[in-house]
Design a protein around this motif. Structure first.
Motif, mmCIF file in Angstrom:
data_model
loop_
_atom_site.group_PDB
_atom_site.id
_atom_site.type_symbol
_atom_site.label_atom_id
_atom_site.label_comp_id
_atom_site.label_asym_id
_atom_site.label_seq_id
_atom_site.Cartn_x
_atom_site.Cartn_y
_atom_site.Cartn_z
ATOM 1 N N SER A 55 0.833 -1.203 0.000
ATOM 2 C CA SER A 55 0.000 0.000 0.000
ATOM 3 C C SER A 55 0.868 1.253 0.000
ATOM 4 O O SER A 55 2.051 1.210 0.287
ATOM 5 N N ASP A 56 0.237 2.346 -0.317
ATOM 6 C CA ASP A 56 0.936 3.626 -0.268
ATOM 7 C C ASP A 56 1.112 4.108 1.161
ATOM 8 O O ASP A 56 1.826 5.076 1.410
ATOM 9 N N LYS A 57 0.480 3.423 2.096
ATOM 10 C CA LYS A 57 0.559 3.815 3.498
ATOM 11 C C LYS A 57 2.015 3.850 3.983
ATOM 12 O O LYS A 57 2.425 4.780 4.670
ATOM 13 N N GLU A 58 2.806 2.832 3.610
ATOM 14 C CA GLU A 58 4.203 2.785 4.032
ATOM 15 C C GLU A 58 5.004 3.931 3.413
ATOM 16 O O GLU A 58 5.818 4.568 4.071
ATOM 17 N N ASN A 59 4.769 4.183 2.137
ATOM 18 C CA ASN A 59 5.460 5.296 1.477
ATOM 19 C C ASN A 59 5.073 6.628 2.105
ATOM 20 O O ASN A 59 5.905 7.515 2.269
ATOM 21 N N ASN A 60 3.803 6.771 2.447
ATOM 22 C CA ASN A 60 3.343 8.004 3.068
ATOM 23 C C ASN A 60 4.008 8.233 4.420
ATOM 24 O O ASN A 60 4.316 9.361 4.777
ATOM 25 N N ALA A 61 4.246 7.147 5.180
ATOM 26 C CA ALA A 61 4.917 7.274 6.476
ATOM 27 C C ALA A 61 6.344 7.771 6.279
ATOM 28 O O ALA A 61 6.820 8.640 7.012
ATOM 29 N N ASP A 62 7.045 7.237 5.285
ATOM 30 C CA ASP A 62 8.402 7.695 4.988
ATOM 31 C C ASP A 62 8.398 9.165 4.596
ATOM 32 O O ASP A 62 9.223 9.944 5.069
ATOM 33 N N ASP A 63 7.484 9.540 3.714
ATOM 34 C CA ASP A 63 7.389 10.931 3.270
ATOM 35 C C ASP A 63 7.101 11.855 4.444
ATOM 36 O O ASP A 63 7.687 12.928 4.557
ATOM 37 N N TRP A 64 6.188 11.440 5.322
ATOM 38 C CA TRP A 64 5.824 12.252 6.468
ATOM 39 C C TRP A 64 7.038 12.442 7.384
ATOM 40 O O TRP A 64 7.315 13.559 7.827
ATOM 41 N N ASN A 65 7.780 11.345 7.657
ATOM 42 C CA ASN A 65 8.958 11.442 8.530
ATOM 43 C C ASN A 65 9.999 12.386 7.937
ATOM 44 O O ASN A 65 10.569 13.224 8.653
ATOM 45 N N LEU A 66 10.256 12.262 6.663
ATOM 46 C CA LEU A 66 11.250 13.114 6.022
ATOM 47 C C LEU A 66 10.796 14.579 6.029
ATOM 48 O O LEU A 66 11.589 15.484 6.297
ATOM 49 N N THR A 67 9.518 14.810 5.785
ATOM 50 C CA THR A 67 8.983 16.169 5.833
ATOM 51 C C THR A 67 9.141 16.757 7.231
ATOM 52 O O THR A 67 9.519 17.929 7.381
ATOM 53 N N GLU A 68 8.887 15.962 8.252
ATOM 54 C CA GLU A 68 9.025 16.447 9.628
ATOM 55 C C GLU A 68 10.482 16.761 9.961
ATOM 56 O O GLU A 68 10.761 17.719 10.691
ATOM 57 N N ILE A 69 11.420 15.991 9.429
ATOM 58 C CA ILE A 69 12.842 16.285 9.625
ATOM 59 C C ILE A 69 13.173 17.627 8.991
ATOM 60 O O ILE A 69 13.803 18.484 9.623
ATOM 61 N N TYR A 70 12.748 17.824 7.746
ATOM 62 C CA TYR A 70 13.015 19.103 7.082
ATOM 63 C C TYR A 70 12.322 20.262 7.792
ATOM 64 O O TYR A 70 12.870 21.359 7.876
ATOM 65 N N ARG A 71 11.136 20.024 8.326
ATOM 66 C CA ARG A 71 10.423 21.070 9.063
ATOM 67 C C ARG A 71 11.233 21.485 10.304
ATOM 68 O O ARG A 71 11.396 22.669 10.590
ATOM 69 N N MET A 72 11.774 20.501 11.006
ATOM 70 C CA MET A 72 12.564 20.800 12.197
ATOM 71 C C MET A 72 13.872 21.493 11.820
ATOM 72 O O MET A 72 14.298 22.435 12.490
ATOM 73 N N LEU A 73 14.519 21.044 10.741
ATOM 74 C CA LEU A 73 15.745 21.692 10.283
ATOM 75 C C LEU A 73 15.468 23.144 9.894
ATOM 76 O O LEU A 73 16.272 24.034 10.167
ATOM 77 N N HIS A 74 14.330 23.369 9.267
ATOM 78 C CA HIS A 74 13.944 24.724 8.875
ATOM 79 C C HIS A 74 13.742 25.595 10.117
ATOM 80 O O HIS A 74 14.203 26.733 10.178
ATOM 81 N N GLU A 75 13.074 25.035 11.114
ATOM 82 C CA GLU A 75 12.799 25.766 12.350
ATOM 83 C C GLU A 75 14.091 26.118 13.099
ATOM 84 O O GLU A 75 14.223 27.216 13.639
ATOM 85 N N LEU A 76 15.045 25.197 13.127
ATOM 86 C CA LEU A 76 16.283 25.388 13.887
ATOM 87 C C LEU A 76 17.410 25.993 13.053
ATOM 88 O O LEU A 76 18.444 26.373 13.591
#
Length: 102
Positions: free
Chosen positions: A63-84
């Motif tokens: 399913s795309d569910k697993e891919n979506n989890a990877d995308d979400w995690n990577l987006t959250e990493i970039y969001r935190m890097l952007h914030e800091l």
């Protein structure tokens, strides 16, 4: 808490302090020890998800569910890097268009 400078390589999940930094690091952040621990946990979760994805890649009805989890995690990493991040780091991440528009 005191913030320190760290250099981040997203592909490898490395984040040494300046005196230990060698290699190709794209992002410079200012973070507390707690923020660095959180970021390390996010990289560990991403690595675990990527390993699980590699195993599931042999399964045809994945399913795309697993891919979506990877995308979400990577987006959250970039969001935190952007914030800091430093102003240069923020501009670089914005130019990559990896964060959803708000």
């Amino acid at each position: 808490m005191e913030k320190k400078t760290y250099y981040i390589a997203v592909g490898s999940g490395e984040m040494p302090e300046p005196e230990e930094a060698t290699g190709n690091f794209k992002f410079e952040i200012q973070a507390t020890e707690e923020e660095v621990v959180k970021l390390q946990e996010m990289f560990e979760e991403l690595t675990t998800n990527e390993e699980d994805t590699a195993v599931r890649a042999t399964i045809s009805n994945r399913s795309d569910k697993e891919n979506n989890a990877d995308d979400w995690n990577l987006t959250e990493i970039y969001r935190m890097l952007h914030e800091l991040g430093t102003p240069d780091t923020r501009r670089h991440i914005e130019a990559m268009h990896v964060l959803p528009r708000t």
